[in-house]
Design a protein around this motif. Sequence first.
Motif, mmCIF file in Angstrom:
data_model
loop_
_atom_site.group_PDB
_atom_site.id
_atom_site.type_symbol
_atom_site.label_atom_id
_atom_site.label_comp_id
_atom_site.label_asym_id
_atom_site.label_seq_id
_atom_site.Cartn_x
_atom_site.Cartn_y
_atom_site.Cartn_z
ATOM 1 N N ALA A 170 -11.372 79.013 133.914
ATOM 2 C CA ALA A 170 -11.932 80.044 133.034
ATOM 3 C C ALA A 170 -12.479 79.452 131.748
ATOM 4 C CB ALA A 170 -10.868 81.087 132.711
ATOM 5 N N ALA A 171 -12.157 78.191 131.467
ATOM 6 C CA ALA A 171 -12.594 77.508 130.245
ATOM 7 C C ALA A 171 -12.265 78.331 129.011
ATOM 8 C CB ALA A 171 -14.090 77.193 130.309
ATOM 9 N N ASP A 172 -10.957 78.684 128.873
ATOM 10 C CA ASP A 172 -10.513 79.501 127.747
ATOM 11 C C ASP A 172 -9.375 78.846 126.966
ATOM 12 O OD1 ASP A 172 -8.532 79.667 129.631
ATOM 13 O OD2 ASP A 172 -8.558 81.856 129.808
ATOM 14 N N ARG A 173 -9.286 77.537 127.050
ATOM 15 C CA ARG A 173 -8.216 76.825 126.357
ATOM 16 C C ARG A 173 -8.566 76.531 124.904
ATOM 17 N NH1 ARG A 173 -7.246 72.549 131.404
ATOM 18 N NH2 ARG A 173 -6.940 74.207 132.975
ATOM 19 N N ILE A 174 -9.854 76.464 124.617
ATOM 20 C CA ILE A 174 -10.330 76.195 123.259
ATOM 21 C C ILE A 174 -11.058 77.449 122.777
ATOM 22 C CG2 ILE A 174 -11.726 74.693 121.794
ATOM 23 C CD1 ILE A 174 -11.521 72.552 123.981
ATOM 24 N N VAL A 175 -10.712 77.896 121.590
ATOM 25 C CA VAL A 175 -11.313 79.119 121.025
ATOM 26 C C VAL A 175 -12.056 78.756 119.752
ATOM 27 C CG1 VAL A 175 -10.860 81.407 120.069
ATOM 28 C CG2 VAL A 175 -9.505 80.558 122.015
ATOM 29 N N ARG A 176 -13.279 79.233 119.660
ATOM 30 C CA ARG A 176 -14.073 79.028 118.441
ATOM 31 C C ARG A 176 -14.106 80.321 117.638
ATOM 32 N NH1 ARG A 176 -20.340 76.790 118.048
ATOM 33 N NH2 ARG A 176 -20.514 76.944 115.766
ATOM 34 N N ILE A 177 -13.736 80.213 116.374
ATOM 35 C CA ILE A 177 -13.705 81.390 115.500
ATOM 36 C C ILE A 177 -15.071 81.642 114.884
ATOM 37 C CG2 ILE A 177 -12.607 82.457 113.495
ATOM 38 C CD1 ILE A 177 -10.764 82.029 115.927
ATOM 39 N N ASN A 178 -15.699 80.609 114.339
ATOM 40 C CA ASN A 178 -17.028 80.741 113.716
ATOM 41 C C ASN A 178 -17.935 79.610 114.184
ATOM 42 O OD1 ASN A 178 -16.753 83.053 111.840
ATOM 43 N ND2 ASN A 178 -15.134 81.778 110.938
ATOM 44 N N TYR A 195 -5.867 75.718 121.467
ATOM 45 C CA TYR A 195 -6.021 75.746 120.018
ATOM 46 C C TYR A 195 -7.306 76.482 119.662
ATOM 47 C CZ TYR A 195 -9.578 72.032 120.188
ATOM 48 O OH TYR A 195 -10.711 71.307 120.425
ATOM 49 N N ALA A 196 -7.463 76.776 118.390
ATOM 50 C CA ALA A 196 -8.678 77.431 117.891
ATOM 51 C C ALA A 196 -9.239 76.613 116.743
ATOM 52 C CB ALA A 196 -8.362 78.852 117.434
ATOM 53 N N TRP A 197 -10.566 76.663 116.599
ATOM 54 C CA TRP A 197 -11.211 75.976 115.485
ATOM 55 C C TRP A 197 -12.233 76.877 114.826
ATOM 56 C CZ3 TRP A 197 -16.514 74.754 115.822
ATOM 57 C CH2 TRP A 197 -17.089 74.744 117.094
ATOM 58 N N ASP A 198 -12.442 76.605 113.543
ATOM 59 C CA ASP A 198 -13.344 77.403 112.720
ATOM 60 C C ASP A 198 -14.469 76.503 112.224
ATOM 61 O OD1 ASP A 198 -14.644 78.951 110.816
ATOM 62 O OD2 ASP A 198 -12.793 79.791 109.983
ATOM 63 N N GLY A 199 -15.672 76.741 112.745
ATOM 64 C CA GLY A 199 -16.803 75.912 112.392
ATOM 65 C C GLY A 199 -17.303 76.072 110.985
ATOM 66 N N SER A 200 -16.855 77.109 110.293
ATOM 67 C CA SER A 200 -17.310 77.330 108.916
ATOM 68 C C SER A 200 -16.510 76.521 107.898
ATOM 69 C CB SER A 200 -17.193 78.816 108.566
ATOM 70 O OG SER A 200 -15.834 79.227 108.498
ATOM 71 N N LYS A 201 -15.416 75.915 108.323
ATOM 72 C CA LYS A 201 -14.567 75.148 107.420
ATOM 73 C C LYS A 201 -15.074 73.716 107.259
ATOM 74 C CE LYS A 201 -11.603 78.539 106.909
ATOM 75 N NZ LYS A 201 -11.431 79.244 105.612
ATOM 76 N N GLY A 202 -14.501 73.031 106.295
ATOM 77 C CA GLY A 202 -14.897 71.662 106.014
ATOM 78 C C GLY A 202 -14.011 70.647 106.704
ATOM 79 N N ASP A 203 -14.248 69.376 106.388
ATOM 80 C CA ASP A 203 -13.492 68.293 107.014
ATOM 81 C C ASP A 203 -11.992 68.467 106.800
ATOM 82 O OD1 ASP A 203 -15.862 67.236 107.772
ATOM 83 O OD2 ASP A 203 -15.901 65.630 106.268
ATOM 84 N N GLY A 204 -11.236 68.267 107.861
ATOM 85 C CA GLY A 204 -9.782 68.354 107.799
ATOM 86 C C GLY A 204 -9.237 69.763 107.830
ATOM 87 N N GLU A 205 -10.119 70.764 107.900
ATOM 88 C CA GLU A 205 -9.660 72.157 107.853
ATOM 89 C C GLU A 205 -10.170 73.011 109.009
ATOM 90 O OE1 GLU A 205 -11.056 73.540 104.098
ATOM 91 O OE2 GLU A 205 -9.467 72.540 102.956
ATOM 92 N N ARG A 206 -10.845 72.393 109.973
ATOM 93 C CA ARG A 206 -11.447 73.193 111.047
ATOM 94 C C ARG A 206 -10.425 73.643 112.090
ATOM 95 N NH1 ARG A 206 -15.378 69.168 109.929
ATOM 96 N NH2 ARG A 206 -17.363 70.062 109.185
ATOM 97 N N ILE A 207 -9.398 72.829 112.340
ATOM 98 C CA ILE A 207 -8.378 73.193 113.314
ATOM 99 C C ILE A 207 -7.377 74.153 112.670
ATOM 100 C CG2 ILE A 207 -6.553 72.353 114.831
ATOM 101 C CD1 ILE A 207 -9.387 71.544 115.662
#
Length: 552
Positions: free
Chosen positions: A544-552, A466-478
């Motif tokens: 490879a630790a590439d299962r989780i992707v961070r967008i921001n 999965y990917a997550w976006d650190g710039s988003k708010g609660d409930g919207e990061r995934i």
Amino acid sequence: MRNLFRPILALTIMLAPVASLAQTAPVGLRILAINDFHGYLRPPPGGITITDPEDATRKITVEAGGAEHMATLVGQLRDGHKNSIFVAAGDLIGASPFLSAMFHDEPTIEALSMMGLNISAVGNHEFDEGKDELLRMQNGGCHPVDQCQGPHPFTGAKFRYLAASTFEKSSGKTVFPAYEIRTFEGIPVAFIGLTLKGTPGLVSPVGIAGLEFRDEADTVNALIPELKARGVEAIVVLIHEGGLPTGDYNECSGISGPIVDIVKKFDKAVDVVVSGHTHRAYVCEIDGRLVTSGDKYGTLVTAIDLKLDPVTRDVVSAKAGNNIVRTATLAKDAQQTALLDAYDRLAAPIANRPAGSITATLSRVPNAAGESPLGDIIADAQLAATGAEAKGGAVIAFTNPGGVRADVTRREDGAVTYADLFASQPFRNQLVTLTLSGKQIKDMLEQQWRDPKRPRILQVSKGFSYAWDGSKGDGERIIAERMSLNGQPIDPAAHYRVTVNNFLFVGGDGFTVLTEGTAPLIGVYDVDALHTYFAANSPIAPTAADRIVRIN
């Protein structure tokens, strides 16, 4: 409380006429302190990293720690001091290596009692096996399930646990005493022990059912009038909460974190604060108070020297320094060696059992997305133990990063023992496989940011990403469309069999969505799943630790 950092000579002259200096000479008190020992009876791998004394631009690693060497250092630091006391700021036990954990941390309690520990605050890890087990640590007796396993009866701690902010909801009383008063040459000194307020989010809810963890500063400030009424002016707080500095082990550069705000809220009557929890080392002045912390795993002993005014009975001077428990120069204490050998004789046949091999060190350190090579391997092992072949039907496994406690470090021959695996998974949690909808999986992943300042990124098994976006708010990061299993998108309405450990299953670390899962099936212990996986798949290489992707 006076200004502790003014020269003591100036204070003495100011406070007393010359003719009465003998009667009002300050009384010295040496406080020795540790924190976050975590059952490391043997020196921890990697020792402690410090600034090179000969080259401030580089770091060096010093081999340090172990109860045998610590006992010797404690004795040396006490030598020549008429008044001394040995204290701790919590997490003495829990998340422990095999030698301590196999015996439910009884060896650690015995070792610290033997070296003269007097008082300790209760840390969050003291509650890893629940309140009743912690009471057994204090009072002694056999384990209710495993019975008496050690080489001799367990009689409990000879030191006193303190927990001023931890209350029984039913009675309104503290689980342990709030403070203890010790007298030195007629001067009373109070030691207040505190568990961090955030403990409920760090331990199994089942183990602390019926307990309340109150605000640290409010708790201390409420005790001040009571202490003053008992004639106490000198006050030391032992708190299992800490800070995050950027400097070396006796510095305080750029310290941040909860301890800063807590100390600033303390009543000015508080003179000294011994802290922990963050596994960092520092000697600070915060809001005019001395604040210390001694790293982790028994690598440091903090020596705090106070001067007490016999007239005002308050602290007039305070200074401190962290001392490295150097294995190369400190002799082993014979009593500690005998104690550890007695437990080793019982533990060694299991601890030394071959588990498999690795091609390189499996690190628990996460990347920018929150994923670690060891976390991946552990999640894969849990999936293998509960998947279709194991009749659990699991297709995804998650494990909490706080449960991954130590790297699996490669030896020269690459061999890995059961004790190595146990050190990385010391809580001995059982695996639980349950059914969650795709929507619940997303909601659970959103709970990784229950504390946005310290997100707890779950480690995930192969096939899930999965990917997550650190710039988003609660409930919207995934990012929902980036959640997939074996290349197929996760369907919010579909149902999936998911494996977690029983700590997460009951809502540990704030993952309350997992308590809504259905058809739970209890499986093997996490460390046993890891051992089986190593036996079947060695040699094991880092992922490879590439299962989780961070967008921001």
